[in-house]
Write an enzyme that holds these catalytic residues in place. Sequence first.
Site, PDB file in Angstrom:
ATOM      1  N   ALA A  89      -9.451  -1.525   3.591  1.00  0.00           N
ATOM      2  CA  ALA A  89     -10.063  -2.746   4.119  1.00  0.00           C
ATOM      3  C   ALA A  89     -11.587  -2.664   4.023  1.00  0.00           C
ATOM      4  CB  ALA A  89      -9.629  -2.979   5.566  1.00  0.00           C
ATOM      5  N   ASP A  90     -12.154  -1.526   4.419  1.00  0.00           N
ATOM      6  CA  ASP A  90     -13.602  -1.327   4.291  1.00  0.00           C
ATOM      7  C   ASP A  90     -14.050  -1.468   2.839  1.00  0.00           C
ATOM      8  OD1 ASP A  90     -14.194  -0.839   6.956  1.00  0.00           O
ATOM      9  OD2 ASP A  90     -13.893   1.316   6.790  1.00  0.00           O
ATOM     10  N   LEU A  91     -13.353  -0.786   1.957  1.00  0.00           N
ATOM     11  CA  LEU A  91     -13.779  -0.747   0.555  1.00  0.00           C
ATOM     12  C   LEU A  91     -13.688  -2.119  -0.100  1.00  0.00           C
ATOM     13  CD1 LEU A  91     -12.094   2.612  -0.536  1.00  0.00           C
ATOM     14  CD2 LEU A  91     -14.486   2.233   0.079  1.00  0.00           C
TER      15      LEU A  91
END
Length: 386
Positions: free
Chosen positions: A159-161
């Site tokens: 999700a961050d990436l």
Amino acid sequence: MSLPLEPYTVIDLTRARSGPTCVRQLAEMGAKVIKVESREQDDFTRDEFDFQNLHRNKRSITLDLKHPKGVEVLKKLAAKADVVVENFRPDVKTRLGIDYDALSKVNPRIVYASISGFGQSGPYRDRPGYDQIAQGLGGLMSVTGLPGQGPVRVGIPVADLTAGIFLAQGILVALLERERSGRGQWVHTSLLQAMVTMLDFQAARWLIGKEIPPQAGNDHPTAIPTGVFKTADGHLNIAASGQHMFRRLCETLGTEPLLEDPRFRSAPDRSKNRKALAVELEKAFGTRTTQEWVELLNTKGVPSGPILDVKQVYENEQIRHLKMAVPVKHPALGELFVQAPPVTLSRTPGGVRTPAPDTGEHSDQILAELGYSPADITSLRHDKVI
């Protein structure tokens, strides 16, 4: 050689992973990145592998953004910049007086880019965001793992990436649009939006087909046989789902009778009887090593490959050929190897030019570029603004 984003200056207010992932892509392609950090930044973390992974190709200045003079310096930076990137919780930037409305008054051409956990508005706006929370709320954990195993997180901060990647894309689109309009704009995404988007065909199964996708483990949810199979010395990935590809697979394995077996004759048959098909295929796969099957199947045009651990990834001949790990010289840590940019431009390729900076390493230099005198800089340091 000039770099693609060399004319652009980016002010990096980000922390954690999603924002730095966005800025890293811009920095690798030549953007002049100024990382604005708290004076209380823990220097110990800068020697850790992940800090070096996220923050190369940047200069660093420390600023107390709770101090009016710190905000004043930031606005002077923004006045000369092209992009500001932040991943504060949505209310923080407004409280500090450094939101899009405030900075666009200083520079109407500014592209202001934001990542939050759940969006800049809505009932979850002010919740703290974290990758694993977004993986669960965004549906990914419900389709990951073995059937009946219960929810499983993906082994990377996906999700961050992906939020960082999507934000970088949005920034580039906004910069292109600015060439026509002459105006900047606010670009924003969230961990949750990125995660729901990454559901992709699994989302379509529900949105269009009204089918709730279950866990499928290492098997492809709909394309059979695509998955992991045991070999004589380990495991193998194959992708042989189409009728033509399934025929090639059986001919290569010497399992031609499976082609006429009513359980496996068509794609719907194979989907219905995937467990029985896996048993039959593994009988054949168990007669050779993974490497033998990889070479044979690829020669026959059947997609296949080994399953590598991270050490083996960087020892792999194709990955070495692609130069996916590149060296950078750090003044204290010596030569480090970090990830290379995943996109290659034939004339103006990006790259890793400098290691992550020390806290405030370039404060005096950056302030001097803004017109601050040595006495001004001394005064800011005395007032604990920098």
